[in-house]
Write an enzyme that holds these catalytic residues in place. Structure first.
Site, PDB file in Angstrom:
ATOM      1  N   CYS A 160     -39.659  -6.728 -14.000  1.00 44.69           N
ATOM      2  CA  CYS A 160     -40.430  -5.840 -13.189  1.00 44.69           C
ATOM      3  C   CYS A 160     -40.892  -6.189 -11.969  1.00 44.69           C
ATOM      4  CB  CYS A 160     -41.175  -4.790 -14.094  1.00 44.69           C
ATOM      5  SG  CYS A 160     -40.727  -4.174 -15.845  1.00 44.69           S
TER       6      CYS A 160
ATOM      7  N   HIS B  46     -44.282   0.282  -8.208  1.00 45.73           N
ATOM      8  CA  HIS B  46     -43.467  -0.267  -9.394  1.00 45.73           C
ATOM      9  C   HIS B  46     -44.015   1.178 -11.030  1.00 45.73           C
ATOM     10  CE1 HIS B  46     -41.551  -0.885 -13.291  1.00 45.73           C
ATOM     11  NE2 HIS B  46     -42.333  -2.168 -13.303  1.00 45.73           N
TER      12      HIS B  46
ATOM     13  N   ASN C 121     -39.698   3.746 -16.941  1.00 49.72           N
ATOM     14  CA  ASN C 121     -39.094   2.625 -16.837  1.00 49.72           C
ATOM     15  C   ASN C 121     -38.121   1.698 -16.682  1.00 49.72           C
ATOM     16  OD1 ASN C 121     -39.932  -0.340 -16.005  1.00 49.72           O
ATOM     17  ND2 ASN C 121     -41.666  -1.017 -17.171  1.00 49.72           N
TER      18      ASN C 121
HETATM   19  N1  ACO Z   1     -45.294   8.131 -30.524  1.00 48.62           N
HETATM   20  C1  ACO Z   1     -46.460   7.667 -31.677  1.00 48.62           C
HETATM   21  N2  ACO Z   1     -47.277   6.775 -32.028  1.00 48.62           N
HETATM   22  C2  ACO Z   1     -46.823   5.872 -31.275  1.00 48.62           C
HETATM   23  C3  ACO Z   1     -45.878   5.067 -30.315  1.00 48.62           C
HETATM   24  C4  ACO Z   1     -45.612   6.210 -29.925  1.00 48.62           C
HETATM   25  N3  ACO Z   1     -44.328   6.465 -29.825  1.00 48.62           N
HETATM   26  N4  ACO Z   1     -46.288   3.957 -30.073  1.00 48.62           N
HETATM   27  C5  ACO Z   1     -47.419   3.518 -30.647  1.00 48.62           C
HETATM   28  N5  ACO Z   1     -47.585   4.405 -31.323  1.00 48.62           N
HETATM   29  C6  ACO Z   1     -49.034   4.431 -32.188  1.00 48.62           C
HETATM   30  C7  ACO Z   1     -49.454   3.231 -32.515  1.00 48.62           C
HETATM   31  O1  ACO Z   1     -48.950   2.273 -33.133  1.00 48.62           O
HETATM   32  C8  ACO Z   1     -50.749   3.232 -32.829  1.00 48.62           C
HETATM   33  O2  ACO Z   1     -51.441   3.310 -33.821  1.00 48.62           O
HETATM   34  P1  ACO Z   1     -52.010   3.251 -34.740  1.00 48.62           P
HETATM   35  O3  ACO Z   1     -53.420   3.192 -34.064  1.00 48.62           O
HETATM   36  O4  ACO Z   1     -52.172   4.204 -36.006  1.00 48.62           O
HETATM   37  O5  ACO Z   1     -52.195   1.331 -34.735  1.00 48.62           O
HETATM   38  C9  ACO Z   1     -51.183   4.108 -31.696  1.00 48.62           C
HETATM   39  O6  ACO Z   1     -50.144   4.855 -31.135  1.00 48.62           O
HETATM   40  C10 ACO Z   1     -51.897   3.537 -29.751  1.00 48.62           C
HETATM   41  O7  ACO Z   1     -51.068   2.425 -29.829  1.00 48.62           O
HETATM   42  P2  ACO Z   1     -51.546   1.774 -28.737  1.00 48.62           P
HETATM   43  O8  ACO Z   1     -50.369   0.562 -28.521  1.00 48.62           O
HETATM   44  O9  ACO Z   1     -53.309   1.209 -28.703  1.00 48.62           O
HETATM   45  O10 ACO Z   1     -51.632   2.240 -27.506  1.00 48.62           O
HETATM   46  P3  ACO Z   1     -51.719   2.439 -25.829  1.00 48.62           P
HETATM   47  O11 ACO Z   1     -52.626   3.357 -25.956  1.00 48.62           O
HETATM   48  O12 ACO Z   1     -52.226   1.026 -25.725  1.00 48.62           O
HETATM   49  O13 ACO Z   1     -50.482   2.892 -25.240  1.00 48.62           O
HETATM   50  C11 ACO Z   1     -48.508   1.664 -24.169  1.00 48.62           C
HETATM   51  C12 ACO Z   1     -49.094   2.049 -25.759  1.00 48.62           C
HETATM   52  C13 ACO Z   1     -47.920   2.839 -24.172  1.00 48.62           C
HETATM   53  C14 ACO Z   1     -47.389   0.827 -24.693  1.00 48.62           C
HETATM   54  C15 ACO Z   1     -49.217   0.991 -23.662  1.00 48.62           C
HETATM   55  O14 ACO Z   1     -49.996   0.476 -23.402  1.00 48.62           O
HETATM   56  C16 ACO Z   1     -48.651   0.395 -21.982  1.00 48.62           C
HETATM   57  O15 ACO Z   1     -48.173   1.195 -21.818  1.00 48.62           O
HETATM   58  N6  ACO Z   1     -48.628  -0.266 -21.306  1.00 48.62           N
HETATM   59  C17 ACO Z   1     -47.741  -1.359 -21.126  1.00 48.62           C
HETATM   60  C18 ACO Z   1     -46.723  -1.690 -20.890  1.00 48.62           C
HETATM   61  C19 ACO Z   1     -45.457  -1.824 -20.435  1.00 48.62           C
HETATM   62  O16 ACO Z   1     -45.450  -0.498 -19.544  1.00 48.62           O
HETATM   63  N7  ACO Z   1     -44.802  -2.479 -20.599  1.00 48.62           N
HETATM   64  C20 ACO Z   1     -43.469  -2.833 -19.364  1.00 48.62           C
HETATM   65  C21 ACO Z   1     -43.409  -3.272 -18.908  1.00 48.62           C
HETATM   66  S1  ACO Z   1     -44.824  -3.872 -18.398  1.00 48.62           S
HETATM   67  C22 ACO Z   1     -45.134  -3.215 -16.935  1.00 48.62           C
HETATM   68  O17 ACO Z   1     -43.687  -2.537 -16.199  1.00 48.62           O
HETATM   69  C23 ACO Z   1     -45.994  -3.127 -15.886  1.00 48.62           C
END
Ligand code: ACO
Length: 326
Positions: A112, A252, A282
């Protein structure tokens, strides 16, 4: 001598994949996706389209704005992690497609952060006299590296391309500085395990889905906010500026919560931050040039404006660029 952006261009595929569409594919829902990511829809490349096709369109649009022909381009750098082939470089394919006969061309793999890494690299080439006009492109077909049965990742990403033309200038506008960082210790928090030299293509690898992006989202989130904030402050400090001096922050576009948390830590007001993640998700290396092009064409970038950009991605890599708009 400063290097400045004289043209911007972008291309987003026509096909829109909405959160409602995703609800039919995996166990998710619009409310969860919007609340956790801010993403409402993303673009998906058509079957016949790949990274170089989108990059070439974005490049032509940027050159048209700059009033520069392909024959004048000295170098092409494509920031991508989803090139057309493992090799050769997608930049060489773009070179052939647009007819930039005299350009040397290479890809840059910084996930990214790929666009800012590419911008920094082209800036240094021009400043050291290796060419006068460059195309810097961020382009991705991430939809082909996503496991569309994995709700943890498939809701986040999309396809697209953005490009800028860089030219040497004599006044004090242009790229003030770029700041680049990496930390390979975080490899497994965000990566694609197959199919490189470590895990060459195999039936067993396909079965284990090694060809798809893997991510530990919440760990990435924490490091991303911290690193984006630090590298933005580093850029401002290097020139004696504060966030109050910033006309527009073009980060980004990973996730609205990451952007808002970073902007808050930097003390930036909402109107100082450009956000389009709701429309495209993204698109990794493409998000910043696409956002720059949108803001530019909307008349939001005025001569003399201080533009701050920052990115974070797999590697980990993180980077910032500070520009005085021409
Ligand atoms: N729909 C519904 N529920 C979901 C989904 C979905 N699409 N995806 C995950 N869940 C559930 C999980 O299974 C979990 O359930 P559980 O509590 O029963 O285990 C719950 O939601 C919470 O999951 P978390 O991973 O803790 O949720 P979080 O609040 O961290 O959000 C997310 C997840 C959106 C991926 C977040 O962590 C994030 O945005 N991280 C950054 C990732 C990113 O942007 N990566 C891209 C590359 S790096 C960059 O570009 C910066």
């Amino acid at each position: 001598m400063r290097v400045r952006i004289t043209g911007t261009g972008s291309y987003m595929p026509e096909k829109i994949l909405t959160n409602a569409d995703l609800e039919k594919m995996v166990d998710t829902n619009n409310e969860w996706i919007v609340a956790r990511t801010g993403i409402e829809e993303r673009r998906i490349a058509a079957e016949h389209e790949c990274t170089s096709d989108m990059a070439a369109v974005a490049a032509r649009r940027a050159m048209e704005m700059a009033g520069v022909t392909a024959e004048e381009i000295d170098l092409i750098v494509v920031g991508t992690i989803t090139g057309d082939y493992p090799w050769p470089a997608t930049a060489c394919i773009v070179q052939a497609k647009i007819g930039a006969k005299k350009a040397f061309a290479y890809d840059l793999s910084a996930a990214c952060s790929g666009f800012i890494y590419a911008l920094s690299s082209a800036n240094d080439f021009i400043r050291s006299g290796h060419g006068k006009k460059a195309l810097v492109i961020g382009a991705e077909t991430l939809s082909r590296s996503i496991d569309w049965t994995d709700r943890n990742t498939c809701v986040l990403f999309g396809d697209g391309a953005g490009a800028v033309v860089l030219e040497a200038g004599e006044d004090d506008t242009g790229i003030l500085s770029c700041h680049l960082h990496s930390d390979g210790n975080y490899l497994e928090l965000l990566y694609q395990p197959g199919f490189g030299a470590k895990h060459p293509a195999s039936a067993a690898g396909m079965e284990a889905k090694l060809q798809f992006l893997k991510m530990q989202g919440n760990e990435v989130f924490k490091v991303a906010v911290r690193s984006l904030t630090e590298v933005s402050i580093e850029a401002l400090n290097a020139h004696g500026y504060t966030s109050k001096d910033v006309s527009l922050f073009v980060p980004h576009q990973a996730n609205r919560r990451i952007l808002e948390a970073t902007a808050k830590r930097l003390g930036l007001a909402d109107e100082q931050t450009y956000i389009n993640v709701h429309k495209y998700g993204n698109t990794s290396g493409a998000t910043i040039p696409v956002a720059l092009d949108e803001a530019n064409r909307a008349g939001m970038l005025k001569s003399g404006d201080l533009i701050l950009s920052a990115a974070f991605g797999g590697g980990f890599t993180w980077a910032s660029a500070l520009l005085r708009w021409t």
